[in-house]
Design a protein around this motif. Sequence first.
Motif, PDB file in Angstrom:
ATOM      1  N   UNK A 111       0.823  -1.212   0.000  1.00  0.00           N
ATOM      2  CA  UNK A 111       0.000   0.000   0.000  1.00  0.00           C
ATOM      3  C   UNK A 111       0.859   1.264   0.000  1.00  0.00           C
ATOM      4  N   UNK A 112       2.025   1.181   0.597  1.00  0.00           N
ATOM      5  CA  UNK A 112       2.905   2.337   0.750  1.00  0.00           C
ATOM      6  C   UNK A 112       3.647   2.669  -0.539  1.00  0.00           C
ATOM      7  N   UNK A 113       4.061   1.637  -1.270  1.00  0.00           N
ATOM      8  CA  UNK A 113       4.997   1.837  -2.387  1.00  0.00           C
ATOM      9  C   UNK A 113       4.305   1.796  -3.752  1.00  0.00           C
ATOM     10  N   UNK A 114       3.234   1.010  -3.885  1.00  0.00           N
ATOM     11  CA  UNK A 114       2.625   0.780  -5.211  1.00  0.00           C
ATOM     12  C   UNK A 114       1.833   1.988  -5.708  1.00  0.00           C
ATOM     13  N   UNK A 115       1.782   2.120  -7.035  1.00  0.00           N
ATOM     14  CA  UNK A 115       0.892   3.097  -7.678  1.00  0.00           C
ATOM     15  C   UNK A 115      -0.458   2.460  -7.994  1.00  0.00           C
ATOM     16  N   UNK A 116      -0.438   1.157  -8.282  1.00  0.00           N
ATOM     17  CA  UNK A 116      -1.672   0.364  -8.431  1.00  0.00           C
ATOM     18  C   UNK A 116      -1.411  -0.988  -7.791  1.00  0.00           C
ATOM     19  N   UNK A 117      -2.483  -1.604  -7.283  1.00  0.00           N
ATOM     20  CA  UNK A 117      -2.357  -2.921  -6.646  1.00  0.00           C
ATOM     21  C   UNK A 117      -3.184  -3.929  -7.424  1.00  0.00           C
ATOM     22  N   UNK A 118      -2.515  -5.002  -7.854  1.00  0.00           N
ATOM     23  CA  UNK A 118      -3.210  -6.124  -8.503  1.00  0.00           C
ATOM     24  C   UNK A 118      -3.317  -7.242  -7.472  1.00  0.00           C
ATOM     25  N   UNK A 119      -4.535  -7.679  -7.180  1.00  0.00           N
ATOM     26  CA  UNK A 119      -4.739  -8.733  -6.176  1.00  0.00           C
ATOM     27  C   UNK A 119      -4.788 -10.084  -6.882  1.00  0.00           C
ATOM     28  N   UNK A 120      -3.961 -11.019  -6.416  1.00  0.00           N
ATOM     29  CA  UNK A 120      -3.915 -12.354  -7.012  1.00  0.00           C
ATOM     30  C   UNK A 120      -4.562 -13.358  -6.061  1.00  0.00           C
ATOM     31  N   UNK A 121      -5.425 -14.211  -6.632  1.00  0.00           N
ATOM     32  CA  UNK A 121      -6.083 -15.251  -5.841  1.00  0.00           C
ATOM     33  C   UNK A 121      -6.222 -16.484  -6.731  1.00  0.00           C
ATOM     34  N   UNK A 122      -5.704 -17.604  -6.211  1.00  0.00           N
ATOM     35  CA  UNK A 122      -5.736 -18.870  -6.951  1.00  0.00           C
ATOM     36  C   UNK A 122      -5.260 -18.702  -8.392  1.00  0.00           C
ATOM     37  N   UNK A 123      -4.151 -17.945  -8.534  1.00  0.00           N
ATOM     38  CA  UNK A 123      -3.504 -17.833  -9.841  1.00  0.00           C
ATOM     39  C   UNK A 123      -4.130 -16.855 -10.806  1.00  0.00           C
ATOM     40  N   UNK A 124      -5.122 -16.090 -10.352  1.00  0.00           N
ATOM     41  CA  UNK A 124      -5.763 -15.112 -11.232  1.00  0.00           C
ATOM     42  C   UNK A 124      -5.695 -13.732 -10.599  1.00  0.00           C
ATOM     43  N   UNK A 125      -5.635 -12.701 -11.440  1.00  0.00           N
ATOM     44  CA  UNK A 125      -5.767 -11.323 -10.936  1.00  0.00           C
ATOM     45  C   UNK A 125      -7.265 -11.068 -10.780  1.00  0.00           C
ATOM     46  N   UNK A 126      -7.709 -10.902  -9.547  1.00  0.00           N
ATOM     47  CA  UNK A 126      -9.160 -10.760  -9.296  1.00  0.00           C
ATOM     48  C   UNK A 126      -9.604  -9.309  -9.201  1.00  0.00           C
ATOM     49  N   UNK A 127      -8.659  -8.390  -9.021  1.00  0.00           N
ATOM     50  CA  UNK A 127      -9.031  -6.974  -8.949  1.00  0.00           C
ATOM     51  C   UNK A 127      -7.789  -6.115  -9.090  1.00  0.00           C
ATOM     52  N   UNK A 128      -7.994  -4.904  -9.609  1.00  0.00           N
ATOM     53  CA  UNK A 128      -6.945  -3.880  -9.619  1.00  0.00           C
ATOM     54  C   UNK A 128      -7.489  -2.726  -8.778  1.00  0.00           C
ATOM     55  N   UNK A 129      -6.763  -2.333  -7.746  1.00  0.00           N
ATOM     56  CA  UNK A 129      -7.278  -1.277  -6.854  1.00  0.00           C
ATOM     57  C   UNK A 129      -6.268  -0.145  -6.713  1.00  0.00           C
ATOM     58  N   UNK A 130      -6.792   1.003  -6.348  1.00  0.00           N
ATOM     59  CA  UNK A 130      -5.979   2.198  -6.125  1.00  0.00           C
ATOM     60  C   UNK A 130      -5.546   2.208  -4.655  1.00  0.00           C
ATOM     61  N   UNK A 131      -4.234   2.197  -4.369  1.00  0.00           N
ATOM     62  CA  UNK A 131      -3.790   2.139  -2.966  1.00  0.00           C
ATOM     63  C   UNK A 131      -4.223   3.353  -2.142  1.00  0.00           C
ATOM     64  N   UNK A 132      -4.501   4.473  -2.814  1.00  0.00           N
ATOM     65  CA  UNK A 132      -4.926   5.668  -2.067  1.00  0.00           C
ATOM     66  C   UNK A 132      -6.350   5.519  -1.554  1.00  0.00           C
ATOM     67  N   UNK A 133      -7.141   4.656  -2.242  1.00  0.00           N
ATOM     68  CA  UNK A 133      -8.543   4.493  -1.851  1.00  0.00           C
ATOM     69  C   UNK A 133      -8.803   3.176  -1.124  1.00  0.00           C
ATOM     70  N   UNK A 134      -7.947   2.176  -1.360  1.00  0.00           N
ATOM     71  CA  UNK A 134      -8.178   0.836  -0.803  1.00  0.00           C
ATOM     72  C   UNK A 134      -7.884   0.810   0.701  1.00  0.00           C
ATOM     73  N   UNK A 135      -8.583  -0.063   1.407  1.00  0.00           N
ATOM     74  CA  UNK A 135      -8.294  -0.288   2.829  1.00  0.00           C
ATOM     75  C   UNK A 135      -7.664  -1.673   2.977  1.00  0.00           C
ATOM     76  N   UNK A 136      -6.996  -1.867   4.110  1.00  0.00           N
ATOM     77  CA  UNK A 136      -6.414  -3.184   4.384  1.00  0.00           C
ATOM     78  C   UNK A 136      -7.512  -4.244   4.425  1.00  0.00           C
ATOM     79  N   UNK A 137      -8.676  -3.870   4.967  1.00  0.00           N
ATOM     80  CA  UNK A 137      -9.782  -4.831   5.078  1.00  0.00           C
ATOM     81  C   UNK A 137     -10.267  -5.256   3.689  1.00  0.00           C
ATOM     82  N   UNK A 138     -10.400  -4.281   2.789  1.00  0.00           N
ATOM     83  CA  UNK A 138     -10.852  -4.579   1.427  1.00  0.00           C
ATOM     84  C   UNK A 138      -9.848  -5.501   0.731  1.00  0.00           C
ATOM     85  N   UNK A 139      -8.554  -5.175   0.852  1.00  0.00           N
ATOM     86  CA  UNK A 139      -7.522  -6.009   0.235  1.00  0.00           C
ATOM     87  C   UNK A 139      -7.524  -7.406   0.836  1.00  0.00           C
TER      88      UNK A 139
END
Length: 511
Positions: free
Chosen positions: A465-493
């Motif tokens: 969250x500190x370093x990334x410009x965008x966060x790609x979330x990986x689950x079971x080998x797939x990218x399930x979401x792309x989120x903005x670290x400025x708007x995302x919460x730890x709970x959401x991630x």
Amino acid sequence: MEYVIEMLNIRKEFPGIVANDNVTLQLKKGEIHALLGENGAGKSTLMNVLFGLYQPEQGEIRVKGKPVHITSPNVANDLGIGMVHQHFMLVDPFTVTENIILGKEPANAGKINLKDASKKVRELSVKYHLSVDPDAKIADISVGMQQRVEILKTLYRGADILIFDEPTAVLTPQEIKELIAIMKALIKEGKSIILITHKLKEIMEVCDRVTVIRKGRGIDTLDVRDTNPNELASLMVGRDVVFKTEKIEAKPTDIVLEVKNIEVKDSRGISAVKNLSLSVRAGEIIGIAGVDGNGQSELIEALTGLRKISAGTIKLNGKELQNQRPRKVTESGVGHIPEDRHKHGLVLDYSIGENIVLQTYYQEPYSKKGVLNSKKIFEKARKIIKEYDVRTPSEYTPARSLSGGNQQKAIIGREVDRNPDLLIAAQPTRGLDVGAIEFIHKRLIEQRDTGKAILLISFELDEIMNVSDKIAVIYEGEIVAIVDPKKATEQELGLLMAGSKRAEAGDKSNV
């Protein structure tokens, strides 16, 4: 005050370096006592003295008030001292039980009684809520479970005093929570724990007292309830530390890495990465967030030429790069900070200088017509050692003699110095202290600001969250979401990483 362990004025020297300079540490019964210091400060050395792996030049050790000479780990075990090492001492093809009894095999008429041993291991596992299968093979269980086997090994040998050496360095956030619960359960059972760490959050959560050492010297011992992370960080590194990485807004330009619909199989032939697409532009950092074991390792190996893909394409600056040899990949402009620095980052018995030219030794000026130019190799090494503050007696020191953090800084220096278009940083700060983390984050952002593309893979949500410009979330080998670290919460991630539906936690958009 009665202490279960007293290490008084300990001095330990190695050629060219004083690792422990007059250090005192006193452990009370029933406490979790943190030993805090930078990488290379002498924490592990001090504990290796207590465990009998090293002999001190000066000082005294007392166990329950009595002076003792701990000449080997067997003597430490007999005194009720057990150590859970940072790099596990386990034999992969053996079962959990076989590893635990190794060196202490219960025998009847010369025959090892595995059945009785397995029963005792199961009883200990239940008693301390470790949930370990005594009959599982080490090669088949997770890193977190392997660590529990190391804990069981100390308990099987009757340890009352447990030393944990950087126990959370290789664990996922969930496994860290479980380990903290295990440590608290051990204390309730009357054990005492020394926790070697540099993770301030964990100290504040689980420890009673903390002893800080810096550059081999004891700085202070404090009650955790009377201190705070900022004070501890300053004591540890000798200056104020910035926890939030300062950075300007990213200005991404052309696509450098383009991954389309790739499939990667693991070593068992099962798809670990499925239909994954991702792109990284020049001048941006894309962070990949996910729980360990969701295809991150296979993805990294596919991108760096260490593993073949079975479908899809990988392009670097528009040119296909999938299924090329690692050397071709690095020569095409890919830098790789590997997640396992010992397995894929260093040749531990080579000098640190030789390791710094591992990717370039066959090129001029480091060699000509197949003959190495040692002068140029070690000149380059000195430059990177200085620039990246690699704490080493010299450029000729074997890589295995350096602390984990200094090994990591040498790898990062080597990869960044090659000036790659794409830098793949996998767990770049695993096992590093706050000062080194701050330094490495700055370097990654500097690379971004010079127009490099950075792919950051980390289990540390704070880092992502500190370093990334965008966060790609990986689950079971797939990218399930792309989120903005400025708007995302730890709970959401956290929800996305655990497989929650995309619509519940934030919509998927293109990178």
